[in-house]
Design a protein around this motif. Structure first.
Motif, PDB file in Angstrom:
ATOM      1  N   ASP A  47       0.810  -1.211   0.000  1.00 41.14           N
ATOM      2  CA  ASP A  47       0.000   0.000   0.000  1.00 41.14           C
ATOM      3  C   ASP A  47       0.846   1.265   0.000  1.00 41.14           C
ATOM      4  OD1 ASP A  47      -2.363   1.449   0.013  1.00 41.14           O
ATOM      5  OD2 ASP A  47      -2.224   1.732   2.185  1.00 41.14           O
ATOM      6  N   GLY A  48       0.668   2.076  -1.029  1.00 38.53           N
ATOM      7  CA  GLY A  48       1.318   3.385  -1.086  1.00 38.53           C
ATOM      8  C   GLY A  48       2.801   3.346  -1.411  1.00 38.53           C
ATOM      9  N   LEU A  49       3.388   2.167  -1.539  1.00 38.52           N
ATOM     10  CA  LEU A  49       4.821   2.123  -1.857  1.00 38.52           C
ATOM     11  C   LEU A  49       5.022   2.484  -3.330  1.00 38.52           C
ATOM     12  CD1 LEU A  49       6.030  -1.125  -0.032  1.00 38.52           C
ATOM     13  CD2 LEU A  49       6.249   1.256   0.693  1.00 38.52           C
ATOM     14  N   ALA A  50       5.982   3.356  -3.571  1.00 39.75           N
ATOM     15  CA  ALA A  50       6.251   3.761  -4.948  1.00 39.75           C
ATOM     16  C   ALA A  50       7.057   2.675  -5.649  1.00 39.75           C
ATOM     17  CB  ALA A  50       7.018   5.076  -4.956  1.00 39.75           C
ATOM     18  N   VAL A  51       6.511   2.155  -6.710  1.00 38.54           N
ATOM     19  CA  VAL A  51       7.220   1.137  -7.480  1.00 38.54           C
ATOM     20  C   VAL A  51       7.224   1.604  -8.931  1.00 38.54           C
ATOM     21  CG1 VAL A  51       7.254  -1.280  -8.202  1.00 38.54           C
ATOM     22  CG2 VAL A  51       6.471  -0.706  -5.919  1.00 38.54           C
ATOM     23  N   ALA A  52       8.371   1.478  -9.577  1.00 42.60           N
ATOM     24  CA  ALA A  52       8.460   1.845 -10.984  1.00 42.60           C
ATOM     25  C   ALA A  52       8.753   0.596 -11.792  1.00 42.60           C
ATOM     26  CB  ALA A  52       9.547   2.878 -11.194  1.00 42.60           C
ATOM     27  N   VAL A  53       8.381   0.614 -13.046  1.00 44.38           N
ATOM     28  CA  VAL A  53       8.694  -0.529 -13.892  1.00 44.38           C
ATOM     29  C   VAL A  53       9.510  -0.080 -15.094  1.00 44.38           C
ATOM     30  CG1 VAL A  53       6.725  -1.939 -13.193  1.00 44.38           C
ATOM     31  CG2 VAL A  53       6.489  -0.367 -15.100  1.00 44.38           C
ATOM     32  N   LYS A  54      10.339  -0.988 -15.540  1.00 45.44           N
ATOM     33  CA  LYS A  54      11.175  -0.732 -16.703  1.00 45.44           C
ATOM     34  C   LYS A  54      10.282  -0.456 -17.910  1.00 45.44           C
ATOM     35  CE  LYS A  54      15.119  -2.992 -18.987  1.00 45.44           C
ATOM     36  NZ  LYS A  54      16.006  -4.164 -18.901  1.00 45.44           N
ATOM     37  N   ASP A  55      10.777   0.336 -18.817  1.00 43.28           N
ATOM     38  CA  ASP A  55       9.960   0.749 -19.953  1.00 43.28           C
ATOM     39  C   ASP A  55       9.722  -0.380 -20.960  1.00 43.28           C
ATOM     40  OD1 ASP A  55       8.381   2.734 -20.945  1.00 43.28           O
ATOM     41  OD2 ASP A  55       9.900   3.485 -22.330  1.00 43.28           O
ATOM     42  N   MET A  56      10.157  -1.594 -20.620  1.00 35.85           N
ATOM     43  CA  MET A  56       9.879  -2.747 -21.477  1.00 35.85           C
ATOM     44  C   MET A  56       8.712  -3.558 -20.940  1.00 35.85           C
ATOM     45  SD  MET A  56      13.673  -4.013 -22.451  1.00 35.85           S
ATOM     46  CE  MET A  56      13.194  -5.425 -23.424  1.00 35.85           C
ATOM     47  N   ILE A  57       8.099  -3.067 -19.855  1.00 28.73           N
ATOM     48  CA  ILE A  57       6.973  -3.793 -19.256  1.00 28.73           C
ATOM     49  C   ILE A  57       5.681  -3.063 -19.605  1.00 28.73           C
ATOM     50  CG2 ILE A  57       5.974  -4.590 -17.088  1.00 28.73           C
ATOM     51  CD1 ILE A  57       8.783  -4.915 -16.008  1.00 28.73           C
ATOM     52  N   CYS A  58       4.734  -3.794 -20.173  1.00 29.22           N
ATOM     53  CA  CYS A  58       3.532  -3.169 -20.723  1.00 29.22           C
ATOM     54  C   CYS A  58       2.616  -2.606 -19.646  1.00 29.22           C
ATOM     55  CB  CYS A  58       2.755  -4.188 -21.556  1.00 29.22           C
ATOM     56  SG  CYS A  58       3.623  -4.651 -23.053  1.00 29.22           S
ATOM     57  N   THR A  59       2.201  -1.363 -19.860  1.00 31.15           N
ATOM     58  CA  THR A  59       1.251  -0.695 -18.972  1.00 31.15           C
ATOM     59  C   THR A  59       0.189  -0.061 -19.858  1.00 31.15           C
ATOM     60  OG1 THR A  59       2.828   1.126 -19.048  1.00 31.15           O
ATOM     61  CG2 THR A  59       2.768  -0.154 -17.024  1.00 31.15           C
ATOM     62  N   LYS A  60      -1.079  -0.299 -19.544  1.00 23.97           N
ATOM     63  CA  LYS A  60      -2.108   0.190 -20.460  1.00 23.97           C
ATOM     64  C   LYS A  60      -2.390   1.675 -20.273  1.00 23.97           C
ATOM     65  CE  LYS A  60      -5.923  -1.473 -17.622  1.00 23.97           C
ATOM     66  NZ  LYS A  60      -6.725  -2.647 -17.386  1.00 23.97           N
ATOM     67  N   ASP A  61      -1.883   2.268 -19.192  1.00 23.94           N
ATOM     68  CA  ASP A  61      -2.124   3.693 -18.977  1.00 23.94           C
ATOM     69  C   ASP A  61      -0.861   4.538 -19.122  1.00 23.94           C
ATOM     70  OD1 ASP A  61      -0.932   2.619 -16.803  1.00 23.94           O
ATOM     71  OD2 ASP A  61      -2.300   3.459 -15.305  1.00 23.94           O
ATOM     72  N   MET A  62       0.241   3.945 -19.533  1.00 28.04           N
ATOM     73  CA  MET A  62       1.477   4.704 -19.753  1.00 28.04           C
ATOM     74  C   MET A  62       2.138   4.174 -21.027  1.00 28.04           C
ATOM     75  SD  MET A  62       3.262   4.696 -15.988  1.00 28.04           S
ATOM     76  CE  MET A  62       2.454   3.534 -14.899  1.00 28.04           C
ATOM     77  N   PRO A  63       2.827   5.045 -21.743  1.00 29.06           N
ATOM     78  CA  PRO A  63       3.536   4.564 -22.933  1.00 29.06           C
ATOM     79  C   PRO A  63       4.564   3.500 -22.544  1.00 29.06           C
ATOM     80  CG  PRO A  63       3.642   6.956 -22.771  1.00 29.06           C
ATOM     81  CD  PRO A  63       3.042   6.463 -21.498  1.00 29.06           C
TER      82      PRO A  63
END
Lengths: 493, 504
Positions: A47-63
């Motif tokens: 909960d509330g922890l900031a996690v980022a993902v590499k730009d090679m991982i698909c996200t439907k709300d981010m490029p």
């Protein structure tokens, strides 16, 4: 790079503040998500922890660009499994982080978004006046740099193990072994499928473990993985071999091939000190040999490039991604020639180089000598590891009814330096023609080819020294053992 | 594992042994043909995605998931239903199912191939070997291998606007590639092989096997050589979509090769297409232009392990195969070979026949009613058997009415014609017969009718009685039938007439 500096109705997390302040200099984030609307506190594990993902991982709300011009404006129609699991666990997905184009690189300099700058600076007076521009490692340089700069709690990246460990400077990482868990890879853009895996990076081993266990628990609800049973057997075997409570019954192997003459003294010193400390606390340390190690790097580049050439074939500008429009007077002899226009403009030089290498390795004339030969080397490397570990390779036995027996002479984990030297200066980066850039991978490639879990732990250094990482590698399925040994190393400092 | 290279497709020694068929159309020459068929697997979903296998009527680009379009981040997941249907085919073809097989990527750039590669089974196919027995041939056609693979999308080119359209519905649907050894010796055998294969695929439910709709497609390899000499150079003709086109293409190739050899020229090894308007083949690409497909084991799919129990389960649940059915029709049901083949050739006809025969009805009688009356009428109305509006139960009732003597054969025909003209599920067959006044009348006095006929046609009666013209009896009989509105049993009436006329 898009920064969202709007008025937040919610307290801006310290991580988001760090992103705002530091990203311009480090270039870790390529997209920052708008903060999610406030919601009541939940009992969710992340909960509330900031996690980022590499730009090679698909996200439907981010490029999701893979740092490639080819996917410059690409937003996938779905979330990767790992992203869905993170959201379900309550994590705040703060954004997408920089990487080498399609993960191809060891220094995060081959990115359409520009290179990542290592946020670490030594305390010596010279560098305080003129900060050094050093690489943050690759291909997940963005993630590594961002963790180090306090921009988020953890990162989930997909990568090839070897390049992952290289991104070692001041971070920790744990990997699910390649292919062991295909669900984890759904929605992760492929570089080389047989080597790709999802990994976690965080500032401490316990943070790494927290994310890993949370995702693993959620994922266990999905019964489609064929390897779940193997994984259970492996962890049972691992616990039987080493309970994990004290170092006194732990057997550590030191692979002699991982301390070559070229190893920088700034690296070998701290690693040897760590091994000595583990030994003084009761661990048994034995030298082991992995004789196929010298052939691993060549095999790795043949296999990864061959698979990359295949995976990159889909980027033709027809269904999605960038397309260079053809001019009216263009005449193409065939479809491939038409695609070449788009592919030449869309791929960076490193990706093009690997496509050419991989295409050659798979051609009829080269297949036996390159691709098949590399697969044989890969098997020999697996055999090397299986000979020295205490517990057997559960996957290798899955087809037979043969009883699994432990090798009492074997070791529980291997410990070795994560890279040959400390972070290279960006200005010193070898030219494209040089092989040096590839040699950095030499220590991390074998575990990657064998599909083993590995953890890189940074060692405490004096403040005027650049960080050094030590790698812990275990048998397939013994992620927990590897994490516990990582804890012990962390507690030494 | 993948390191094994595939044995050469053409085994020359075996080919040499199998020759010796002399054909009057090309005396002194031998023809060698091998066929590669692609059969669409009749599974609910595609081979590696959960998208439904599209129907022909579906609007373009509607039966598509991100995997089918090769979106980055998607992964294949093998659909076990497709595997089972391929296994049924393999068992039916007596093929050797491999306990371990795997998938490979075949690379080429084309707009109908979104991933830039097709997933197929190049190194380790699901089954090798096998046979297809043909009725008019002593030795069976040998199968080389059966492999699972993805179908491509469909491109259509509009020459007017000079644009290509892509329909991705078909992309990723499951195909079986079934490859023969070069055992076929004539265009007719080639046609028979394809028809037999179709009947097998339909019997096991693996494919519609329909060439017109593209669910079965053939590539044919043809070479010719002078008797006793080594094999000639082969040419491959691609994408033949009817048996007729396939046979025409083979004939054209045989004549083309023969003309070249007679002139002292050579045949170039090449891939050719078939022009459906001119019935000629044309060159597509030469051997030198053959693409390098850069086959690579698919790193996502791993190996497909098939334990013996799974194959055994398939074997147990396999329905009767066409050759067994044929034997049953001939030996048990007493049909002629020709009649049996008529039933086997018509899609769905066999199941219908079996259903009508279920309640112990006489199979020969059923066959006559079904083929000569029902199918004959359908065909003359330009309808296919699948358009038949009469259920098997209804036809069974017609047969029962006739056999029990409730109606005469002639009335049965009238009844069937009426059922075809105004089909209805709500009116029972007996009711309909009654409403048409077709039911035999037990009160009907046959003798009275016959005597009336003799009285009505005195000169015919005399002609019969003097023996001047025995055939004239039919005319008198016709009168009886007409007068009774078909309600008399023809045979009985004939007997009775003859007896009365001969003075018994």
């Amino acid at each position: 790079m898009r920064a969202n500096v709007t008025c937040f109705t919610r307290r801006i997390s310290s991580w988001r503040q760090a992103i705002q302040q530091n990203n311009a200099a480090i270039n870790a984030f390529v997209y920052v998500s708008p903060p999610s609307p406030p919601r009541p506190e939940s009992k969710l594990p992340l909960d509330g922890l900031a996690v980022a993902v590499k730009d090679m991982i698909c996200t439907k709300d981010m490029p999701t660009t893979s740092s490639s011009v080819m996917l410059k404006d690409f937003t996938p129609p779905f979330d990767a499994t790992i992203v869905r699991l993170l959201r379900e666990a309550g994590a705040d997905l703060v954004g997408k982080v920089n990487c080498d184009e399609f993960g191809m690189g060891s220094l995060n300099i081959h990115s359409a978004h520009g290179p990542v700058i290592n946020p670490f600076q030594t305390s010596n007076p010279v560098s305080r006046e003129q900060p050094e521009r050093r690489s943050a490692g690759g291909s997940s340089g963005g993630s590594a740099a961002a963790v180090a700069a306090g921009m988020c709690y953890a990162y989930v990246i997909c990568t090839i193990l070897s390049t992952f460990l290289l991104t070692k400077q001041c971070i920790r990482c744990l990997l699910c072994p390649p292919n062991a868990n295909k669900r984890f890879r759904w929605g992760v853009i492929s570089f080389a499928d047989s080597l790709d895996c999802v990994g976690i990076m965080a500032k401490t081993v316990s943070a790494t473990r927290h994310i890993f266990n949370t995702l693993n628990a959620y994922d266990a609800q999905d019964p489609t993985s064929v390897n779940e049973e193997s994984r259970r057997i492996a962890s049972r075997q691992a616990v039987r071999a080493w309970s994990g409570s004290s170092l006194s019954d732990l057997k550590i192997g030191i692979p002699q091939e991982y301390f070559p003459r070229e190893l920088a003294p700034q690296v070998s010193g701290p690693v040897r000190d760590t091994i000595a400390a583990l030994k003084s606390r009761g661990a048994t340390v034995v030298p082991v040999s992995l004789p196929t190690t010298p052939y691993a790097l060549s095999a790795y580049y043949v296999i990864s490039s061959a698979e990359a050439s295949s995976n990159m074939a889909r980027y033709d500008g027809v269904e999605y991604g960038m397309r260079v429009a053809s001019k009216n007077d263009d005449h193409f002899p065939n479809t491939a020639a038409r695609y070449a226009v788009t592919r030449t403009a869309g791929f960076g030089s490193e990706v093009q180089k690997r496509i050419l290498l991989g295409t050659y390795a798979l051609s009829a004339e080269a297949f036996d000598n390159y691709f098949l030969q590399a697969q044989r080397v890969r098997q020999l490397i697996k055999d090397d590891f299986n000979r020295i570990f205490r517990i057997p390779d559960v996957l290798g036995y899955s087809e037979t009814t043969e009883l699994l027996t432990n090798n009492d002479e074997g070791v529980d984990v291997l410990i070795h330096p994560s890279a040959m030297r400390t972070a290279p200066r960006l200005d010193d980066i070898p030219t494209a023609e040089s092989l040096d850039a590839y040699v950095q991978d030499v220590l991390t490639v074998p575990a990657s080819l064998a599909g083993l879990p590995a953890l890189s732990v940074p060692l405490q250094r004096d403040s005027d020294e650049w960080p050094v990482g030590v790698s812990v590698v275990g048998q397939w399925g013994t992620d927990e053992t590897v994490l516990r040994v990582g804890h012990f190393i962390e507690s030494l400092q | 594992m993948l390191l094994r290279s595939w044995p050469q497709r053409t085994n020359n020694t075996v080919r040499l042994l199998l020759r010796g068929i002399h054909d009057e159309r090309w005396p002194g020459w031998e023809v060698v043909i091998g066929i590669e068929t692609h059969a669409q697997i009749k599974s609910q979903h595609k081979l590696f995605s959960n998208s439904p296998t599209p129907a022909l009527k579906d609007a373009p680009n509607t039966s598509v998931t991100p995997f089918d379009v090769a979106f980055p981040g998607t992964l294949p997941s093998l659909n076990q239903e497709c595997v089972d249907l391929a296994l049924r085919t393999a068992v039916a073809l007596n093929a050797d199912i491999q306990p371990r097989s795997s998938f490979d990527r075949k690379h080429y750039f084309y707009p109908d191939l979104p991933a830039g590669y097709q997933i197929t089974q190049h190194y380790e196919p699901i089954a090798v070997g096998g046979t297809v027995a043909l009725t008019n041939r002593n030795s069976a056609i040998r199968i080389n291998q059966i492999q699972l693979e993805q179908d491509t999308a469909k491109t259509t080119f509009d020459p007017r606007t000079r644009t290509s359209s892509i329909d991705l519905n078909r992309a990723g649907s499951a195909l079986m590639e079934i490859v023969t050894e070069p055992d076929i010796r004539s265009p007719e055998e080639a046609g028979m092989y394809v028809r037999t294969l179709q009947s097998i695929l339909r019997a096991v439910g693996a494919s519609d096997g329909n060439m017109e709709t593209g669910s079965l497609r053939c590539d044919v390899n043809v070479s010719i050589n002078r008797a006793g000499e080594p094999l000639g150079t082969r040419c491959e003709i691609k994408n033949l979509n009817s048996v007729k086109f396939m046979q025409s293409a083979i004939l054209y190739e045989i004549e083309r090769h023969r003309a070249l050899y007679v002139q002292g020229a050579t045949v170039q090894q090449e891939t050719r297409g078939f022009n459906q308007d001119t019935f000629e083949t044309f060159p597509m690409r030469s051997k030198e232009d053959a693409p390098d497909y850069r086959y690579m084991p698919d790193p996502n799919l791993g190996v497909l392990l098939l334990p013996p129990q799974r194959i055994e389960r398939i074997r147990r649940t396999l329905p009767e195969l066409p050759w067994a059915t044929r034997a049953r029709l001939i030996e048990v049901h007493g049909l002629s070979e020709k009649d049996a083949d008529v039933l086997l050739a018509e899609e769905m006809a066999l199941a219908y026949f079996n259903q009508v025969c279920v309640d112990g009805r006489n199979p020969r009688l059923v066959f006559n009613w079904m083929i000569h009356e029902l199918l004959g009428r359908l065909h003359s109305a330009n309808l296919a058997f699948s358009d038949n509006p009469i259920t098997s139960r209804q036809l069974g009732e017609v047969v029962d009415l006739v056999q029990s003597g409730m109606i005469t054969g002639a009335s049965g025909k009238l009844l069937l014609r009426d059922m075809l003209a105004s089909p209805s599920a709500s009116i029972s067959v007996a009711e309909r017969a009654r409403s048409l006044s077709l039911l035999s009348d037990p009160t009907l006095d046959l003798d009275k009718l016959c005597l009336a006929a003799i009285t009505a046609l005195p000169s015919e009666a005399t002609a019969f009685q003097t023996g001047a013209n025995k055939n004239v009896l039919n005319k008198i009989l016709g009168w009886v039938i007409r007068e009774s509105k078909g309600r008399v049993d023809t045979e009985k009436a004939r007997e009775r007439l003859a007896a009365l006329l001969e003075g018994h």
